[in-house]
Design an enzyme around this catalytic site. Structure first.
Site, PDB file in Angstrom:
ATOM      1  N   ASP A  64      -6.153  33.212   9.233  1.00 22.28           N
ATOM      2  CA  ASP A  64      -6.471  33.968   8.018  1.00 22.28           C
ATOM      3  C   ASP A  64      -6.340  33.148   6.734  1.00 22.28           C
ATOM      4  OD1 ASP A  64      -3.745  33.677   8.179  1.00 22.28           O
ATOM      5  OD2 ASP A  64      -3.254  35.805   8.185  1.00 22.28           O
ATOM      6  N   HIS A  65      -5.623  32.033   6.782  1.00 26.86           N
ATOM      7  CA  HIS A  65      -5.373  31.262   5.562  1.00 26.86           C
ATOM      8  C   HIS A  65      -6.446  30.212   5.297  1.00 26.86           C
ATOM      9  CE1 HIS A  65      -1.373  33.021   5.754  1.00 26.86           C
ATOM     10  NE2 HIS A  65      -1.005  32.385   4.674  1.00 26.86           N
ATOM     11  N   ASP A 119       5.564  33.364   8.630  1.00 27.35           N
ATOM     12  CA  ASP A 119       5.005  33.670   7.317  1.00 27.35           C
ATOM     13  C   ASP A 119       6.002  34.591   6.614  1.00 27.35           C
ATOM     14  OD1 ASP A 119       2.074  33.638   5.829  1.00 27.35           O
ATOM     15  OD2 ASP A 119       3.351  35.344   5.315  1.00 27.35           O
ATOM     16  N   ARG A 379       2.401  37.351  -5.280  1.00 20.46           N
ATOM     17  CA  ARG A 379       3.017  36.182  -5.930  1.00 20.46           C
ATOM     18  C   ARG A 379       2.148  35.692  -7.080  1.00 20.46           C
ATOM     19  NH1 ARG A 379       4.928  33.496  -0.283  1.00 20.46           N
ATOM     20  NH2 ARG A 379       6.850  34.694  -0.217  1.00 20.46           N
ATOM     21  N   SER A 533       7.334  31.076   0.036  1.00 22.76           N
ATOM     22  CA  SER A 533       6.741  30.959   1.365  1.00 22.76           C
ATOM     23  C   SER A 533       7.721  30.477   2.435  1.00 22.76           C
ATOM     24  CB  SER A 533       5.579  29.979   1.249  1.00 22.76           C
ATOM     25  OG  SER A 533       5.454  29.200   2.377  1.00 22.76           O
ATOM     26  N   ARG A 535       6.723  28.219   4.550  1.00 27.28           N
ATOM     27  CA  ARG A 535       6.126  26.973   5.053  1.00 27.28           C
ATOM     28  C   ARG A 535       7.195  25.910   5.307  1.00 27.28           C
ATOM     29  NH1 ARG A 535       2.989  26.534  -0.631  1.00 27.28           N
ATOM     30  NH2 ARG A 535       2.550  28.615   0.115  1.00 27.28           N
TER      31      ARG A 535
END
Ligand code: MIC
Ligand code: SF4
Length: 642
Positions: A64-65, A119, A379, A533, A535
């Site tokens: 999706d990213h 995520d 965000r 995030s 990440r």
């Protein structure tokens, strides 16, 4: 003593420890999710564990990213993920099927179960009564391998809702209000459990907006009870069978209580550049707007988009505004296409963007220079939109659409008759873009494009850490500062050497070069370092550049865990004023560090440049100390650590 919802789910999943605030516990994980930007690393790490098939009840890999596909990298990653899923027992949600959190809520979430996702907005499924937690890819890989998830038992905060939302006031305004009260660091070490009479007035998708953006509080997660609304939603999704009731016992205790009277709320908005910089919409009304973006995992449900379409019907987007709409899932897009709502959007002049994260992660639709963009996202960190001097506001879809129609931020209550969205009896169910794992995994091979580079390795921690302060930052540094996303950098998520060149790029262009020249060193930060995030690239890439320890006033949860996972020592100042005693470029030494960590001894930082010593401390558990000493979680596991 009665139990709250959090305690009930934790007790049912407890592997070790006691459910007592501040103690380390391990819980079992029923479900995992990954998305493509964190997924490739998570699966490479899973592969390194040499386990033939995932051991969870359910694991899903979403794309999706990274969907702009301006080069071969994204598509190569998608093919890697698809082939990996097939072989290792994971469901694969194809690009175009939807944003991970939205689809997970629709098709997979189960009340009372645990979900770990790579995520930070994984808590979205808390809207269904799950304990859903965001974590680094490596923690998710370990869960897929059957390992437990370790956490320090947080405080449980009851958010007691009373009354009902008035017209034009939405779930987004509830979470914005909570962000105003609690702030982006106020939720660290806490879980927010919703209760009170007001809960029953909120539909699951509204609850999901609240639990989704609860991530911005810094909380471990947020959770709603599972009740008649939950049952209704699952029934509409053809999944009533997985429903079970779940609510707090009448005598349940909480560490803190926050009360919100839904009927007293007004439309709220977060101003640049932080989700907690919240005020009433009426306070900023009249601000000229160039862009409005509707979508993201926070606000792109069927209900949200139907409200948007009803408001746009028969009207035109203001001549000076660009309105984009990105539906959260193919289910939502198909429904609004078939019922004609999409036509109302297109006729009004909206730009329909594909079903994906899109503008939320800077994949296209960057605002103009110094432009004002009103977004329904979660965000608004500086530069995240792709335009460093853009002014991004966060608001409900209703507030966003009024801005798109009038060209200025306006109070939606002045728009006219409130829109009423009728829920459908059933959602359109078509899981054909969710590919099940193979029955014959031995026949499947992994497709690995040239952008997918092996995982970098780290040596065990030496007895003494030495080096220069490579960078000193202020408070609330986000992972978007540390490891930017956006169309240029995201395609490199599977290539650590290449992505490392962009570490702190927006803060200090010379950072990567300096880190390499000096053979690594230290970072110094303020409060809430690493918010945002999940990440793990924000730890992996600094690790690759030789960062040995990060010394701050405080850390955000997921980033702190990621630092430990990749062998970077997270330390905090014993006395916050000592933050002022270190400067960029200072030469530091942490003598005898390994022993002192293990023996719980005092840790000192010798500053050779300033010729002084400061005391630092940490909140590491004995297990985390071991992980750090081995040089990270993969090394620790390889040595038999649990
Ligand atoms: C985000 O909203 O920042 C992201 C992109 O979804 C991240 C994950 C990532 O960086 O890949 C998140 O929230 O964890
Ligand atoms: Fe995607 Fe944005 Fe949600 Fe992150 S916050 S998962 S980028 S839609």
């Amino acid at each position: 003593m009665g139990k709250n919802v959090v305690q009930k789910i934790f007790s049912a999943h407890l592997v070790s420890g006691r459910i007592k605030t501040g103690e380390e516990i391990a819980i079992s994980i029923d479900q995992t999710l990954t998305q493509d930007a964190t997924g490739t690393m998570a699966y490479l790490q899973f592969e390194a564990m040499d386990i033939p098939r995932v051991k969870t009840k359910l694991s899903v890999s979403y794309v999706d990213h990274n969907m702009l596909q301006t080069g071969f990298e994204n598509f190569d990653d998608h093919l890697f993920l698809q082939s990996f899923a097939k072989k290792y027992g994971i469901y694969f949600s194809k690009p175009g099927n939807g944003i991970c959190h939205q689809v997970h809520l629709e098709r997979f979430g189960v009340p009372g179960e645990t979900l770990l996702g790579s995520d930070s907005h994984t808590p979205t499924s808390g809207g269904l009564g799950m304990i859903a937690i965001g974590a680094g890819g490596l923690d998710v890989a370990i869960a897929m391998a059957g390992g437990s998830f370790y956490i320090t038992m947080p405080k449980v905060v009851l958010v007691k809702l009373s009354g009902a939302l008035r017209p034009w006031v939405t779930a987004k305004d509830v979470i914005l209000e909570l962000l105003r009260i609690v702030t982006v660091k106020g939720g660290v070490g806490k879980i927010f459990e919703y209760g009170g009479d007001g809960v029953k007035t909120l539909a699951v998708t509204e609850r999901a907006t609240i639990t989704n953006m609860g991530a911005e509080l810094g909380a471990l997660t947020s959770v709603f009870p599972s009740d008649a609304q939950t049952r209704k939603y699952l029934k509409m999704q053809g999944r009533e069978g997985v429903w079970k009731p779940l609510k707090a016992d009448p005598s349940a205790q909480y560490d803190e209580v926050v009360e919100i009277d839904l009927s007293a709320l007004e439309p709220m908005i977060a101003r640049p550049h932080s989700p907690d910089n919240v005020c009433k919409v009426s306070e900023v009304k009249g601000t000229k707007v160039q862009q409005v973006c509707v979508g993201s995992c926070t606000n792109s449900s069927y209900y949200d988009l139907m409200a948007v379409a009803a408001m746009l019907k028969g009207k035109k987007v203001h001549t000076d505004v660009s309105l984009t709409i990105s539906p959260g899932s193919r289910q939502v897009l198909e429904m609004i296409t078939r019922n004609g709502a999409l036509v109302d959007m297109v006729a009004a002049g909206a730009r329909i963007v594909e079903v994906s994260c899109g503008p939320c992660i800077g994949m296209g639709q960057a605002p103009p220079s110094a432009g004002v963009s009103v977004r329904t996202f979660n965000r608004n960190f500086e530069g995240r939109s792709g335009t460093s001097n853009a002014q991004v506001f966060l608001a409900s879809p209703e507030t966003a659409v009024v801005a798109a129609l009038t060209g200025v931020i306006s109070d939606p209550r002045e728009f006219g008759e409130p829109v009423v969205v009728k829920q459908p009896k059933h959602f359109i169910i078509d899981d054909s873009m969710i590919i099940p794992p193979s029955e014959n995994p031995q026949n499947e091979s992994i497709v690995r494009g040239p952008n997918i580079k092996p995982l970098p390795k780290k040596e065990p921690m030496p007895d003494t850490l030495q080096g220069d302060v490579l960078l000193k930052t202020g408070d609330n540094i986000t992972t978007d500062h540390i490891m930017p996303a956006g169309a240029k950098v995201l395609p490199l998520r599977s290539n650590i050497p290449a992505i490392s060149e962009f570490v702190f790029e927006k803060v200090d262009k010379e950072f990567a070069k300096r880190a390499k020249e000096k053979g690594g060193g230290f970072l110094v930060g303020g409060a809430n370092y690493g918010q945002g995030s999940s990440r793990e690239h924000a730890a992996l890439a600094p690790m690759f550049l030789g960062v040995k320890a990060v010394i701050t006033k405080s850390f955000a949860r997921i980033h702190r865990a990621n630092l430990v996972n990749f062998g970077i020592l997270p330390l905090t100042f014993e006395n916050e004023n000592d933050y002022n005693a270190i400067e960029q470029g200072d030469r530091l030494e942490l003598p005898d560090i390994k022993n002192r960590l293990k023996s719980k001894g005092k840790i000192v930082v010798k500053n050779a440049t300033k010729n002084n010593e400061i005391k630092v401390t940490h909140s590491l558990t004995p297990r985390e100390v071991d992980i750090l000493c081995f040089g990270g979680l993969l090394n620790y596991q390889a040595q038999g650590g649990k």
